[in-house]
Design a protein around this motif. Structure first.
Motif, PDB file in Angstrom:
ATOM      1  N   UNK A 256       0.829  -1.208   0.000  1.00  0.00           N
ATOM      2  CA  UNK A 256       0.000   0.000   0.000  1.00  0.00           C
ATOM      3  C   UNK A 256       0.860   1.253   0.000  1.00  0.00           C
ATOM      4  N   UNK A 257       1.968   1.231   0.694  1.00  0.00           N
ATOM      5  CA  UNK A 257       2.853   2.391   0.773  1.00  0.00           C
ATOM      6  C   UNK A 257       3.427   2.723  -0.608  1.00  0.00           C
ATOM      7  N   UNK A 258       3.821   1.697  -1.345  1.00  0.00           N
ATOM      8  CA  UNK A 258       4.419   1.919  -2.664  1.00  0.00           C
ATOM      9  C   UNK A 258       3.399   2.429  -3.677  1.00  0.00           C
ATOM     10  N   UNK A 259       2.134   2.061  -3.522  1.00  0.00           N
ATOM     11  CA  UNK A 259       1.109   2.503  -4.461  1.00  0.00           C
ATOM     12  C   UNK A 259       0.862   4.003  -4.362  1.00  0.00           C
ATOM     13  N   UNK A 260       1.170   4.581  -3.211  1.00  0.00           N
ATOM     14  CA  UNK A 260       0.859   5.981  -2.981  1.00  0.00           C
ATOM     15  C   UNK A 260       1.724   6.935  -3.803  1.00  0.00           C
ATOM     16  N   UNK A 261       2.870   6.486  -4.250  1.00  0.00           N
ATOM     17  CA  UNK A 261       3.790   7.389  -4.924  1.00  0.00           C
ATOM     18  C   UNK A 261       3.509   7.473  -6.418  1.00  0.00           C
ATOM     19  N   UNK A 262       3.381   8.711  -6.892  1.00  0.00           N
ATOM     20  CA  UNK A 262       3.235   8.945  -8.329  1.00  0.00           C
ATOM     21  C   UNK A 262       4.564   8.710  -9.000  1.00  0.00           C
ATOM     22  N   UNK A 263       4.496   8.361 -10.264  1.00  0.00           N
ATOM     23  CA  UNK A 263       5.728   8.208 -11.031  1.00  0.00           C
ATOM     24  C   UNK A 263       5.722   9.214 -12.168  1.00  0.00           C
ATOM     25  N   UNK A 264       6.874   9.810 -12.369  1.00  0.00           N
ATOM     26  CA  UNK A 264       7.033  10.781 -13.448  1.00  0.00           C
ATOM     27  C   UNK A 264       8.290  10.437 -14.230  1.00  0.00           C
ATOM     28  N   UNK A 265       8.328  10.757 -15.513  1.00  0.00           N
ATOM     29  CA  UNK A 265       9.539  10.482 -16.288  1.00  0.00           C
ATOM     30  C   UNK A 265      10.678  11.422 -15.905  1.00  0.00           C
ATOM     31  N   UNK A 266      11.863  10.865 -15.859  1.00  0.00           N
ATOM     32  CA  UNK A 266      13.064  11.650 -15.571  1.00  0.00           C
ATOM     33  C   UNK A 266      13.345  12.548 -16.779  1.00  0.00           C
ATOM     34  N   UNK A 267      13.640  13.843 -16.576  1.00  0.00           N
ATOM     35  CA  UNK A 267      13.906  14.730 -17.712  1.00  0.00           C
ATOM     36  C   UNK A 267      15.192  14.373 -18.466  1.00  0.00           C
ATOM     37  N   UNK A 268      16.114  13.672 -17.828  1.00  0.00           N
ATOM     38  CA  UNK A 268      17.388  13.331 -18.471  1.00  0.00           C
ATOM     39  C   UNK A 268      17.314  12.050 -19.293  1.00  0.00           C
ATOM     40  N   UNK A 269      16.713  10.987 -18.720  1.00  0.00           N
ATOM     41  CA  UNK A 269      16.740   9.697 -19.411  1.00  0.00           C
ATOM     42  C   UNK A 269      15.360   9.173 -19.798  1.00  0.00           C
TER      43      UNK A 269
END
Length: 126
Positions: free
Chosen positions: A94-107
């Protein structure tokens, strides 16, 4: 706040220990920001009817009162009992689901927002 314990018969432990455990649980829930709507009698009845009264605790092999989906209040109908190991594993999921993911601007790799600064530091152009 004082609670009056009526119509409670504990054959397994003294009322004093039960009151202490109830208070500890309620304070712990408040500290974590979780609503705790169980009365002392309901809390005790749930534990006794679960058959895990003597196995309560935070250590491996002991049982904890958990909320369904780790959401909502501690209330009748929203709690169940499970081993601490299962509860800890569910908490990690449940803790891991809470975090949004965004693309890294470099890679361009998707990175959880909470640790993005670490990733950016590693893949920063040199």
């Amino acid at each position: 706040m004082t609670y009056v314990w009526k119509h409670t018969v504990l054959a397994t432990e003294t009322n004093c220990k039960s009151r202490q455990a109830y208070g500890d649980h309620k304070r712990s829930a408040k500290r974590k920001g979780n609503a705790f709507l169980l009365t002392p009698a309901e809390w005790e009845w749930l534990w006794l009817s679960s058959g895990h009264w003597h196995e309560r605790g935070k250590r491996r092999g002991q049982y904890v009162m958990s909320r369904r989906g780790d959401q909502g209040a501690y209330e009748v109908g929203n709690v169940f009992f499970q081993p601490t190991e299962d509860n800890a594993a569910q908490g990690q999921i449940n803790h891991c689901k809470e975090y949004r993911q965004e693309p890294c601007p470099n890679c361009g790799q998707k990175v959880a927002v909470n640790i993005a600064w670490r990733h950016r530091r590693k893949c920063a152009p040199k």
